[in-house]
Design an enzyme around this catalytic site. Structure first.
Site, PDB file in Angstrom:
ATOM      1  N   CYS A 151       3.450  -4.801  -2.910  1.00  0.00           N
ATOM      2  CA  CYS A 151       4.619  -5.202  -2.127  1.00  0.00           C
ATOM      3  C   CYS A 151       5.884  -5.240  -3.008  1.00  0.00           C
ATOM      4  CB  CYS A 151       4.337  -6.524  -1.423  1.00  0.00           C
ATOM      5  SG  CYS A 151       5.397  -6.778   0.001  1.00  0.00           S
TER       6      CYS A 151
ATOM      7  N   HIS B  59      -0.885  -6.757   0.626  1.00  0.00           N
ATOM      8  CA  HIS B  59      -1.304  -7.796  -0.340  1.00  0.00           C
ATOM      9  C   HIS B  59      -2.817  -8.005  -0.410  1.00  0.00           C
ATOM     10  CE1 HIS B  59       2.711  -9.654  -1.065  1.00  0.00           C
ATOM     11  NE2 HIS B  59       2.971  -9.254   0.170  1.00  0.00           N
TER      12      HIS B  59
ATOM     13  N   GLU C 290      -4.411  -9.319  -2.638  1.00  0.00           N
ATOM     14  CA  GLU C 290      -4.669 -10.612  -3.303  1.00  0.00           C
ATOM     15  C   GLU C 290      -4.694 -11.772  -2.308  1.00  0.00           C
ATOM     16  OE1 GLU C 290      -1.936  -8.917  -3.304  1.00  0.00           O
ATOM     17  OE2 GLU C 290      -0.144 -10.198  -3.367  1.00  0.00           O
TER      18      GLU C 290
HETATM   19  N1  GLN Z   1      10.654  -8.119   1.029  1.00  0.00           N
HETATM   20  C1  GLN Z   1      10.330  -8.375  -0.352  1.00  0.00           C
HETATM   21  C2  GLN Z   1      11.233  -7.580  -1.276  1.00  0.00           C
HETATM   22  O1  GLN Z   1      11.971  -6.770  -0.838  1.00  0.00           O
HETATM   23  C3  GLN Z   1       8.887  -8.053  -0.640  1.00  0.00           C
HETATM   24  C4  GLN Z   1       7.986  -8.974   0.144  1.00  0.00           C
HETATM   25  C5  GLN Z   1       6.651  -9.229  -0.470  1.00  0.00           C
HETATM   26  O2  GLN Z   1       6.411  -9.004  -1.658  1.00  0.00           O
HETATM   27  N2  GLN Z   1       5.789  -9.779   0.349  1.00  0.00           N
HETATM   28  O3  GLN Z   1      11.214  -7.779  -2.437  1.00  0.00           O
END
Ligand code: GLN
Length: 190
Positions: A79, A172, A174
């Site tokens: 992410c 994710h 994790e």
């Molecule tokens: N929206 C976040 C970003 O742009 C990422 C979100 C996440 O890691 N769950 O950094």
């Protein structure tokens, strides 16, 4: 057997630490460039990519990660971690590590679909679909020549890919009990 590092400047690093420990890995939290000397691989967690980027730059971690990655150290971003790994961002001018030859779009699902969970077919993992948790998630807008796509949503959006020593997931692993992505990354390390 070497340890796995988890970048621990911001975000859900502790969940990655626990997942890797459940697999029997030795794990070190990475906060300083010299911490990297003691690990063989690095996970960059989810969180807020602008914050992770700014803190990593300030602590001298960004350059250290770039150097080790160029030497072949496996790096996995989830992410926000994926956003930070990317060479290009389609909709943000923030600084990244510039590792993976992909263009990533931040917050690609808009506010209506802030977070959701879906079953993903991931051939590389074999067996059952993977329970993927998306939270204000990015997507891969495009991937370079050397990049292998590992998973797509039903509508064709790319959400996981790898390139040599680099692994990126928009979701994710994790935050689930399914350890197959962590296992997959640990295998990359060996
Ligand atoms: N929206 C976040 C970003 O742009 C990422 C979100 C996440 O890691 N769950 O950094």
């Amino acid at each position: 057997m070497g340890a796995v590092g988890v970048l621990a400047v911001q975000g859900d690093f502790i969940e990655h630490v626990h997942a890797l420990e459940r697999l029997g890995e030795r794990v070190l939290e990475i906060r300083l460039p010299e911490d990297l000397d003691r690990v063989e691989a690095l996970v960059i967690p989810g969180g807020e990519s602008t914050t992770i980027g700014k803190l990593s730059e300030r602590f001298g971690l960004s350059d250290a990660i770039r150097e080790r990655s160029a030497d072949g150290m496996p790096v996995w971003g989830t992410c926000a971690g994926l956003i930070f790994m990317a060479k290009n961002l389609g909709n943000s001018g923030q600084a990244t590590l510039g590792l993976m030859d992909v263009t990533i779009k931040r917050n690609a699902f808009g506010s209506q679909l802030d977070s959701f969970e879906t079953d993903l077919e991931v051939e590389a993992l074999g067996g059952d679909p993977f329970p993927a948790v998306f939270i204000r998630a990015p997507i891969f807008e495009s991937t370079g020549d050397g990049v292998d796509v590992l998973a797509k949503l039903n509508d064709g959006k790319i959400v996981a890919a790898e390139q040599g020593n680099l692994l990126g997931t928009a979701f994710h692993p994790e935050l689930t009990q399914d350890l197959r992505f962590h296992e997959y990354f640990a295998k990359k390390m060996r």
